[in-house]
Scaffold this motif. Structure first.
Motif, mmCIF file in Angstrom:
data_model
loop_
_atom_site.group_PDB
_atom_site.id
_atom_site.type_symbol
_atom_site.label_atom_id
_atom_site.label_comp_id
_atom_site.label_asym_id
_atom_site.label_seq_id
_atom_site.Cartn_x
_atom_site.Cartn_y
_atom_site.Cartn_z
ATOM 1 N N SER A 126 -68.080 48.641 -12.921
ATOM 2 C CA SER A 126 -69.509 48.748 -12.600
ATOM 3 C C SER A 126 -70.101 48.843 -14.219
ATOM 4 C CB SER A 126 -69.771 49.967 -11.633
ATOM 5 O OG SER A 126 -71.399 49.988 -11.513
ATOM 6 N N ASP A 127 -70.975 47.968 -14.557
ATOM 7 C CA ASP A 127 -71.550 48.478 -15.609
ATOM 8 C C ASP A 127 -72.847 48.967 -15.233
ATOM 9 O OD1 ASP A 127 -69.815 46.933 -17.167
ATOM 10 O OD2 ASP A 127 -71.021 44.862 -16.802
ATOM 11 N N ILE A 128 -73.159 50.244 -15.766
ATOM 12 C CA ILE A 128 -74.270 50.937 -15.630
ATOM 13 C C ILE A 128 -75.489 50.444 -16.441
ATOM 14 C CG2 ILE A 128 -75.331 53.321 -15.388
ATOM 15 C CD1 ILE A 128 -72.276 54.460 -14.714
ATOM 16 N N ASN A 129 -75.032 50.568 -17.596
ATOM 17 C CA ASN A 129 -76.015 49.872 -18.742
ATOM 18 C C ASN A 129 -75.225 49.467 -19.936
ATOM 19 O OD1 ASN A 129 -75.667 52.148 -20.324
ATOM 20 N ND2 ASN A 129 -77.147 53.390 -19.220
ATOM 21 N N THR B 260 -68.051 52.258 -15.668
ATOM 22 C CA THR B 260 -66.998 52.861 -14.853
ATOM 23 C C THR B 260 -65.928 51.857 -14.452
ATOM 24 O OG1 THR B 260 -68.371 52.536 -12.751
ATOM 25 C CG2 THR B 260 -68.818 54.691 -14.052
ATOM 26 N N ASP C 9 -78.149 59.138 -16.772
ATOM 27 C CA ASP C 9 -77.286 57.941 -16.384
ATOM 28 C C ASP C 9 -75.725 58.537 -15.995
ATOM 29 O OD1 ASP C 9 -79.461 56.024 -16.126
ATOM 30 O OD2 ASP C 9 -78.887 54.978 -17.774
ATOM 31 N N ASN D 265 -75.542 60.876 -13.288
ATOM 32 C CA ASN D 265 -75.524 60.089 -11.854
ATOM 33 C C ASN D 265 -74.315 59.456 -11.897
ATOM 34 O OD1 ASN D 265 -78.126 60.634 -11.447
ATOM 35 N ND2 ASN D 265 -79.065 58.945 -12.452
ATOM 36 N N ALA D 266 -73.535 59.049 -12.847
ATOM 37 C CA ALA D 266 -72.216 58.228 -12.813
ATOM 38 C C ALA D 266 -71.168 59.394 -12.320
ATOM 39 C CB ALA D 266 -71.959 57.575 -14.037
#
Length: 132
Positions: free
Chosen positions: A7-10, A15, A49, A52-53
């Protein structure tokens, strides 16, 4: 259908969830933190961010946080006893305090300060002007 593994968060956080067995999973977070000269808002957004991750990872999962945090975490073992060991070096900078706070909140240990080394082996970079 398999759950999404990455998962690209930004542009600074990604992750990877590894399902090692039926009862064991590991979450790997790759992070590239803003430099100390970055705007306060950029740093706050990054650490929000990251928070949150980390909070989204199930408690039973192992967590590996791979990073380039642009920090100095220092050696203040008395304050950060569950996050770093007495083998650290130097003084913490603002980014270091942000990192240590996040690690303490989520029960993470900064491992590069856990291993006892000679002081000359504890750092990997040398400042061009000050040569520290």
């Amino acid at each position: 259908m398999h759950p999404k593994l990455t998962s690209d968060i930004n542009e600074r956080l990604m992750t990877l969830h590894l399902h090692l067995s039926q009862n064991q999973s590991t979450a790997v977070i790759s992070a590239y933190a803003p430099t100390p000269d970055s705007d306060k808002e950029v740093k706050e957004r990054f650490y929000s961010d990251l928070d949150n991750a980390l909070a989204s990872i199930p408690r039973d999962d192992k967590v590996i946080l791979l990073d380039d945090f642009n920090t100095r975490i220092g050696h203040d073992h008395e304050i950060w006893s569950r996050t770093i060991s007495k083998n650290g070096i130097g003084k913490a900078n603002a980014n270091g305090i942000l990192l240590l706070t996040k690690c303490a909140q989520h029960g993470l240990i900064v491992t590069n300060t856990i291993f006892c080394q000679k002081d000359q082996l504890k750092t990997t970079l040398k400042h061009l002007r000050s040569e520290h």
